[in-house]
Enzyme design. Structure first.
Site, PDB file in Angstrom:
ATOM      1  N   ASN A  11       0.964   0.680   6.391  1.00 13.87           N
ATOM      2  CA  ASN A  11       1.024   2.082   6.461  1.00 13.87           C
ATOM      3  C   ASN A  11      -0.231   2.623   7.137  1.00 13.87           C
ATOM      4  OD1 ASN A  11       1.501   4.750   5.925  1.00 13.87           O
ATOM      5  ND2 ASN A  11       1.353   4.393   3.911  1.00 13.87           N
ATOM      6  N   LYS A  13      -1.160   5.537   7.438  1.00 12.35           N
ATOM      7  CA  LYS A  13      -1.270   7.234   6.926  1.00 12.35           C
ATOM      8  C   LYS A  13      -1.958   7.984   8.089  1.00 12.35           C
ATOM      9  CE  LYS A  13      -2.254   4.820   2.391  1.00 12.35           C
ATOM     10  NZ  LYS A  13      -2.730   5.179   1.010  1.00 12.35           N
ATOM     11  N   HIS A  96       6.886   7.951  -0.401  1.00 14.55           N
ATOM     12  CA  HIS A  96       5.523   7.597  -0.488  1.00 14.55           C
ATOM     13  C   HIS A  96       4.970   8.200  -1.652  1.00 14.55           C
ATOM     14  CE1 HIS A  96       1.512   6.162  -0.039  1.00 14.55           C
ATOM     15  NE2 HIS A  96       1.804   5.334   0.411  1.00 14.55           N
ATOM     16  N   GLU A 166       5.084   0.759  -5.996  1.00 13.29           N
ATOM     17  CA  GLU A 166       3.740   0.961  -5.575  1.00 13.29           C
ATOM     18  C   GLU A 166       3.165   1.640  -6.660  1.00 13.29           C
ATOM     19  OE1 GLU A 166       2.777   0.770  -1.061  1.00 13.29           O
ATOM     20  OE2 GLU A 166       3.280   2.602  -1.557  1.00 13.29           O
ATOM     21  N   SER A 210      -3.437  -1.795  -3.280  1.00 12.73           N
ATOM     22  CA  SER A 210      -4.431  -2.339  -2.890  1.00 12.73           C
ATOM     23  C   SER A 210      -4.275  -3.931  -2.524  1.00 12.73           C
ATOM     24  CB  SER A 210      -5.445  -2.388  -4.395  1.00 12.73           C
ATOM     25  OG  SER A 210      -5.840  -0.831  -4.350  1.00 12.73           O
TER      26      SER A 210
HETATM   27  C1  PEP Z   1       0.262   2.587   0.573  1.00 13.76           C
HETATM   28  O1  PEP Z   1      -0.507   3.618   0.817  1.00 13.76           O
HETATM   29  O2  PEP Z   1       1.232   2.291   0.768  1.00 13.76           O
HETATM   30  C2  PEP Z   1      -0.956   1.450   0.073  1.00 13.76           C
HETATM   31  C3  PEP Z   1      -0.372   0.495  -0.830  1.00 13.76           C
HETATM   32  O3  PEP Z   1      -2.342   1.987   0.182  1.00 13.76           O
HETATM   33  P1  PEP Z   1      -3.442   0.797  -0.130  1.00 13.76           P
HETATM   34  O4  PEP Z   1      -3.127  -0.469   0.536  1.00 13.76           O
HETATM   35  O5  PEP Z   1      -4.567   1.301   0.507  1.00 13.76           O
HETATM   36  O6  PEP Z   1      -3.539   0.752  -1.739  1.00 13.76           O
END
Ligand code: PEP
Length: 250
Positions: A11, A13, A96, A166, A210
């Site tokens: 993703n 973003k 999300h 998540e 992460s």
């Molecule tokens: C996300 O935005 O879905 C995500 C998991 O971000 P990150 O891997 O940066 O924590």
């Protein structure tokens, strides 16, 4: 046909002007003529069509980061599922946490978006997860139950939708739940899905929050983890590719 495991989705973003986005897509495309597993990227809507064209001859999947629940209409600034499909997307993320918590999207709205995405033939990635406050209060399963009941449509099947767990407090923070906690949550999710859907045992379950090359292998080795949704680390081709290969993808 079920997606080959592991499923690794990136993703992007709100990152990526045209030059950077095309360079990143190009770098991944070079390695992705054929893939043994599933690798997907979710660029910003402004570059989606160009990115989709750039990777068209590869096995890379391209998706949108969100969609509206209506196919068209007076919704300034919004993008519909048919529009994403028209631009070359095969998938879309809905629910999300940056939209649920950052923009106040309700379970009901997310459910309607998921239904619209499925109806448009887009593989739907439904995100769920508890906040840090809820986690600390021991309310993880209560929150996930509410989100699953409220935002996962009955029309979903293992072919059309996958779930990304998540934890909000793990997104972009460098912190993750312990491996035991991830295993416990995914086992719980699997039981819930299997109890509700005829093909719930096959519905793909991703972990997100992460994920990086250093922890991806251990996370993806857990029994009910079918892959990962990656944010920050997906903006670096080498790191993202290492995540993919560490889960067994080639
Ligand atoms: C996300 O935005 O879905 C995500 C998991 O971000 P990150 O891997 O940066 O924590």
């Amino acid at each position: 046909m079920p997606l080959a495991r592991p499923i690794v989705f990136g993703n992007w973003k709100m990152h990526g002007l045209r030059a950077d986005a095309l360079a990143l897509a190009g770098s991944l495309a070079q390695r992705s003529a054929r893939l043994s597993a599933t690798l997907g990227i979710f660029p910003p809507a402004t570059v989606l069509a160009e990115v989709a064209r750039r990777v068209a001859d590869t096995a890379l999947m391209v998706g949108g980061q969100d969609c509206h629940d209506k196919p068209e209409g007076p919704y300034t600034g919004c993008i519909s599922a048919p529009m994403l499909k028209d631009a070359g997307a095969r998938a879309v993320i809905v629910g999300h946490s940056e939209r649920r918590h950052g923009l106040g999207e309700s379970d009901d709205f997310v459910c309607r978006k998921a239904r619209a995405a499925i109806e448009s033939g887009l593989l739907t990635v439904l995100c769920i997860g508890e906040t840090e406050e809820e986690w600390l209060a021991g309310r993880r399963f209560e929150v996930l139950t509410r989100q699953l009941d409220g935002s996962l449509p009955d029309s979903a099947t293992a072919e059309t939708l996958l779930i990304a767990y998540e934890p909000v407090w793990a997104i972009g923070t460098g912190r993750t739940p312990s491996i035991e906690d991830i295993r416990e949550t995914h086992a719980w999710l699997r039981r819930r899905l299997a109890a509700r859907f005829a093909d719930g045992a096959q519905m793909a379950l991703l972990y997100g929050g992460s994920v990086k090359a250093a922890n991806a292998a251990e996370i993806m080795a857990q029994p009910e983890v079918d892959g990962v949704l990656v944010g920050g680390a997906s903006l670096h081709a080498e790191e993202f590719w290492r995540i993919y290969t560490s889960g067994g993808g080639a």
